[in-house]
Each structure stands twice: as structure tokens, then as C-alpha cells.
Design a protein around this motif. Structure first.
Motif, mmCIF file in Angstrom:
data_model
loop_
_atom_site.group_PDB
_atom_site.id
_atom_site.type_symbol
_atom_site.label_atom_id
_atom_site.label_comp_id
_atom_site.label_asym_id
_atom_site.label_seq_id
_atom_site.Cartn_x
_atom_site.Cartn_y
_atom_site.Cartn_z
ATOM 1 N N SER A 298 -0.737 2.151 4.993
ATOM 2 C CA SER A 298 -1.975 2.082 4.059
ATOM 3 C C SER A 298 -2.115 0.643 3.535
ATOM 4 N N ASP B 294 -7.594 2.516 0.286
ATOM 5 C CA ASP B 294 -7.329 3.799 0.110
ATOM 6 C C ASP B 294 -7.624 4.459 -1.220
ATOM 7 N N PRO C 102 -4.280 11.786 10.109
ATOM 8 C CA PRO C 102 -3.444 12.561 9.008
ATOM 9 C C PRO C 102 -2.942 11.379 8.360
ATOM 10 N N GLN C 103 -2.287 10.357 8.608
ATOM 11 C CA GLN C 103 -1.643 9.320 7.582
ATOM 12 C C GLN C 103 -2.744 8.645 6.522
ATOM 13 N N ALA D 111 -5.801 9.889 5.728
ATOM 14 C CA ALA D 111 -6.094 10.774 4.692
ATOM 15 C C ALA D 111 -5.011 11.204 3.640
ATOM 16 N N ASP D 112 -3.810 11.237 4.057
ATOM 17 C CA ASP D 112 -2.632 11.261 3.023
ATOM 18 C C ASP D 112 -2.476 10.096 2.087
ATOM 19 N N ARG E 275 -5.472 10.434 -0.307
ATOM 20 C CA ARG E 275 -5.127 11.756 -1.149
ATOM 21 C C ARG E 275 -4.207 11.156 -2.116
ATOM 22 N N ARG E 276 -3.134 10.365 -1.919
ATOM 23 C CA ARG E 276 -1.978 10.193 -2.830
ATOM 24 C C ARG E 276 -2.609 8.936 -3.602
#
Length: 150
Positions: free
Chosen positions: A38, A79, A130-131, A133-134, A137-138
Motif C-alpha cells: 500500500s 490509501d 482485498p489487500q 481495501a484493507d 480501511r486501516r
């Protein structure tokens, strides 16, 4: 040579060939392995400084710029906590949009610009890797950002 010695020699040769085949397969897999990072991980220097990897996040709104040659594009992948400028030469996928999820493959140059060789856009309105999105989110979660004091 006795039959027992020939059998042992054949078994040793077979095991040697099997070990060689396994070593070649593992080497091929290792050389084709591409990791995902990210923008926050790139900013924290967790991503490799040399070598290829994938960078994922959102295309920052208002960051898409087309250069005079018509095929070189510049945009920013974020991100929401950190951002990485990207330079890509080629055609973009039809689904590529500002504010949407994207994964770019390439390498980070010494000037801090990620030179992309491939751009992967989302598949539908709800898709994001998925990575990525994670990571978003973080980065959006309340609390200290990566690298900040608690």
C-alpha cells in the motif's frame, strides 16, 4: 556390479533428478513472485527499493494528467493516509477512473515516482483488491498513522 548396487545407484540418480526438478520449480516461482504494498507501506519503506512489486489503493481525484505524447499518464495512488505518484505509458483499462480502486505493477524509481508497467482496474462498482481495501480501511481508522508516535 551386483543387482543391489545397481538398484542403489538408480535410486540415488532418481533422487538427484527429483531434487534438481524441485530446485528448478522453486527458483522459477521465486523469480515470478510479485508482492503487494500500500502507499503507507511504501512511505514507511517496507516496500523493496529495487525490484518489481504491486502498489494498490485509490486513484486520487484530480490527479490524472496526460502528457503531450498522448500515451504517458501521471496519477497518484493513495490509501487516504499516504500517496505515491505513478507514471504509466500505455493504454488504461476502460474501468480506470479517479476515486476508484486500482493496482499498478512496476517499480519505485529513485526520484520517488512509481514507474508502472501494468494497470489493473476494478471489475465492478464494489470491487477492490482485498489487500487494497484493507489498506484503505486501516489508513482511515482513527488513531495514530503508521510512523507516528502514540
Amino acid at each position: 556390479m551386483s543387482p543391489r548396487a545397481r538398484r542403489a545407484l538408480a535410486l540415488a540418480g532418481g533422487l538427484g533428478l527429483l531434487a534438481l526438478a524441485v530446485a528448478l520449480v522453486l527458483n522459477a516461482l521465486q523469480s515470478n513472485l510479485v508482492f503487494f504494498f500500500s502507499p503507507s507501506q511504501v512511505a514507511a519503506r517496507e516496500a523493496p527499493q529495487s525490484g518489481s512489486y504491486r502498489l494498490g489503493g485509490l486513484v486520487e481525484r484530480g490527479s490524472l494528467r496526460r502528457e503531450a505524447d498522448g500515451v504517458t499518464l501521471r496519477f497518484v495512488v493513495t490509501d487516504t493516509a499516504h500517496a505515491v505518484p505513478v507514471r504509466y505509458q500505455g493504454l488504461l483499462p476502460d474501468l480506470f477512473r479517479e476515486g476508484k480502486g486500482v493496482v499498478v505493477a512496476g517499480r519505485l524509481e529513485p526520484d520517488g515516482v512509481f514507474r508502472a508497467t501494468e494497470v489493473l482496474a476494478k471489475h465492478d462498482e464494489n470491487y477492490m483488491p482485498p489487500q487494497a481495501a484493507d489498506a484503505v480501511r486501516r489508513a482511515s481508522a482513527p488513531g495514530p498513522r503508521p510512523g507516528e508516535a502514540r
